[in-house]
Design a protein around this motif. Sequence first.
Motif, short mmCIF file in Angstrom:
data_model
loop_
_atom_site.label_atom_id
_atom_site.label_comp_id
_atom_site.label_asym_id
_atom_site.label_seq_id
_atom_site.Cartn_x
_atom_site.Cartn_y
_atom_site.Cartn_z
N TRP A 322 -9.93 3.66 17.15
CA TRP A 322 -9.88 3.58 15.68
C TRP A 322 -9.34 1.83 15.36
N THR A 323 -10.02 1.34 14.30
CA THR A 323 -9.87 -0.19 13.95
C THR A 323 -9.54 -0.19 12.65
N PRO A 324 -8.45 0.11 12.07
CA PRO A 324 -8.04 -0.04 10.75
C PRO A 324 -7.59 -1.27 10.44
N PHE A 325 -7.81 -1.87 9.24
CA PHE A 325 -7.17 -3.34 8.92
C PHE A 325 -5.99 -3.07 8.08
N VAL A 326 -5.14 -4.15 8.17
CA VAL A 326 -3.86 -4.16 7.52
C VAL A 326 -3.63 -5.53 6.95
N ARG A 327 -3.48 -5.57 5.56
CA ARG A 327 -3.41 -6.87 4.72
C ARG A 327 -2.06 -7.41 4.87
N ASP A 328 -1.86 -8.42 5.20
CA ASP A 328 -0.73 -9.26 5.07
C ASP A 328 0.52 -8.91 6.19
N PRO A 329 0.08 -8.66 7.41
CA PRO A 329 1.13 -7.72 8.19
C PRO A 329 2.69 -8.48 7.96
N ALA A 330 2.77 -9.39 7.89
CA ALA A 330 4.21 -9.85 7.98
C ALA A 330 4.93 -9.89 6.35
N SER A 331 4.25 -9.11 5.69
CA SER A 331 4.67 -9.30 4.06
C SER A 331 6.06 -8.68 4.03
N GLU A 332 6.15 -7.43 4.70
CA GLU A 332 7.35 -6.51 4.28
C GLU A 332 8.35 -7.27 5.08
N PHE A 333 8.48 -7.83 6.35
CA PHE A 333 9.44 -8.62 6.97
C PHE A 333 9.93 -9.89 6.15
N TYR A 334 8.99 -10.59 5.66
CA TYR A 334 9.42 -11.58 4.68
C TYR A 334 10.01 -11.13 3.42
N ALA A 335 9.33 -9.97 2.82
CA ALA A 335 9.89 -9.52 1.66
C ALA A 335 11.33 -9.00 1.59
N GLU A 336 11.50 -8.47 3.03
CA GLU A 336 13.21 -8.32 3.33
C GLU A 336 14.11 -9.29 3.28
N GLU A 337 13.47 -10.37 3.49
CA GLU A 337 14.24 -11.85 3.50
C GLU A 337 14.59 -12.33 2.04
N GLU A 338 13.46 -12.31 1.24
CA GLU A 338 13.47 -12.64 -0.19
C GLU A 338 14.59 -11.51 -0.98
N LYS A 339 14.50 -10.21 -0.52
CA LYS A 339 15.42 -9.17 -0.98
C LYS A 339 16.84 -9.70 -0.67
N VAL A 340 17.11 -9.94 0.34
CA VAL A 340 18.57 -10.27 0.89
C VAL A 340 18.98 -11.81 0.35
N ARG A 341 18.09 -12.57 0.28
CA ARG A 341 18.36 -13.84 -0.47
C ARG A 341 18.55 -13.62 -1.97
N ARG A 342 17.96 -12.79 -2.67
CA ARG A 342 18.20 -12.58 -3.88
C ARG A 342 19.50 -11.71 -4.30
#
Length: 751
Positions: A322-342
Amino acid sequence: MEFGVPVAALAGVPEFADRLVYSYRFAPLSNTGSNGRPVLTKAQWVYLAKAAGLSAEAAQQWLSWHSKDIRVDPNADEPTMRMNPMVARIRGPFSSGGGIQPSTAATTDPFDGVLRRPQHDVLLDMARSQIGLLFLDRTRMRPAGFVVGEHIYTLGLAAGEEVVLEQKSFYQKEFSAERTTEEEENAENETSESWTKDSSELMVGTGSSSRTDGFSAGGSAGFDYVGKVGVEAKMSDSATNADTDSRTTSTKEVVARSSKNTAKLRDLHKTVVKLSATDRFEQSARRTIRNPNAHTPIDLHWFKILRRIQFSHERFGVRLCWTPFVRDPASEFYAEEEKVRRALLDKANNSIPAVVLPPQPKDIQVPNATVVGLDPPMTELKQWGGWPGSDMSYDYTLPINVPANMKWDEDPAFVKTSLRVTLTGAPRGFAFHTVGEPWYAVNAAGNQTVFQVIHVGAGWRLTGSSQLWAQLSARVIPNTTSLAQEEAKAMAEWEAACKKLQAERAAKVAVAQEQALLEFAQWRTQHRATLNPARELLRRFIKTMFNEPDSRDEIWELDVWDQVFDWELASAKLYSGTWNAETPLRDPSLPAEDFTNASWARLYLPVRPGYEETALRWMFLVEQATPGPVCIEDFITKVVKQLSDWRQLNLGGPDEVVVTQIPGRPCPDVVQKHVCLGTWSDDVPTDGVHIEVTQATTTAADVLTENRAENESERIAAMVAAILADGKVREALAAASLGQVDTHVHLNEVQ
């Protein structure tokens, strides 16, 4: 010219010591169903429905899509004929509700739309197959002996000459580093470094690196997110065709890679033979070589010894993938950083109390200001309809005379709000209001008069009379002052005070936020140290493919994930972040295709043998046993049968191993069959050398030296003959066993 023994005589035949290097080749399978339409997963249909503007009836449309009520000509052109009905079917009944509509906006650019992709191509990409076959390949490297290689060095030795030789063999390796450390503490450090090389580097090449991280999905599993899967560009419609299409490509790539790396090794490998003088500061291994001939020179020839390796590329397994695609794989990891920063910045901002501003000045008190009214202060309003008992509806212009040396402060609101109307006499209803804005006029003497128009209305009455009295005032100030200036001054003082309070709070907030950013920097360093690309990628994948928590929060579902998918073979391919031109790279210091900057990731999730039907139902239906639409059921049956047939034909059985019970043996034999895709051989350098000796056809001896040599040879021959004769006499005496022997020695006696 050949020297010494033939090259073939130097070939060795060692015992087998095979090295295996594993690789994988992915061949996509066509997802065309029995009705001629692409078979789509529910996740694909969601994206497709959103792109086509489908309403809440998209689920029913998904079922209709996989029915057999309408068939598409299988001989028609794949991308156009099979996609146009899809576009028509999707956009037809929903054309009024949205969908991908052609742009009707006017444009002045004649080239606008030249590079724009057609709508059916966009939908075709969304409906592209996400399953394929992952062929398990390996390259077997077997030592096949050794051969004499290229000529290295020739050394000529004169008769009796002796030299000391030094031999060095190395692979070129450059390394440079600079480190500066200043510490005041005592520390003991021990560092060791080793460098080894084996035959597997012939396949993977030099300087390669990989990163393996772990995650838990129903159990601990290793996940290599570095792309290590070769992908076929051609879509195959069966397992047999996928195998045939990928064989040549896989073998070609492996041969090219091995040939390139062996050639590079031969180029980097150097063997140096040179004359060396004694150096007390140098430690090295040396050999002494001497010419044993007294009069004849010799030449020594050095040759490299090459190890011959027999390569064979084999295919030993296949997995549904199975070969699904995932967009912007690191987005949630860095979104967590922005959330903590804010959150830290908001906490710092809220830690400073809000500014309490002073009240804004409203009624400005001008020195020596006074209020003047009508003359008389209460002016009777007499415009009745004919007699006092009738009604009133009239506009009055009331004057207010400004005293000498004074002027109106030009505040119309004060004038309007000062209007008062009083009723005396017989009661009746009445109303009043100002009309327009007040104004002033100046007479010839320079005195001002303020005028205001008012409207007054009163009700009709049969008996009795009434009177209406009006009061109106204006504020006046001395001629030498200005209300506007006083108001501007008061407002400026108020604004300055507000700005000062706000600036003081802003300074405190800046200090608090600076401290918060330092705290965030420490947290971010710790957070990024925990970055596990494999775990983040899987988390993004699960959240994207299974939005509903009910589809991923049960323990039995985690067991299914662990049992169905072969996580040891799972991998991912990362796509460069430069394809997303709208946003910059998160970390420009890292490569664009690094996990941090990647724009897309493509997962390769192989399915364990025997779980293909379960996996396909999970992919397309998010179910394990519930039957789906007819086309999906037909597609699942077809894929499972093709895989089973291929394994039976090429690998001996559906489990890819053959267990044979031999009579008389308690334990059966296990054989893992494979298909050989191609074989070739290549030579790699070793540190060994081969020496050949050639003797000169001439000598350096003169006539006298040659005569002496001949006489010496004759003398040696005579001495040898005498020794042999003496030995024969001794043997004869020993054999005679004589009891007593008389020996007579005659000196200088001629017989």
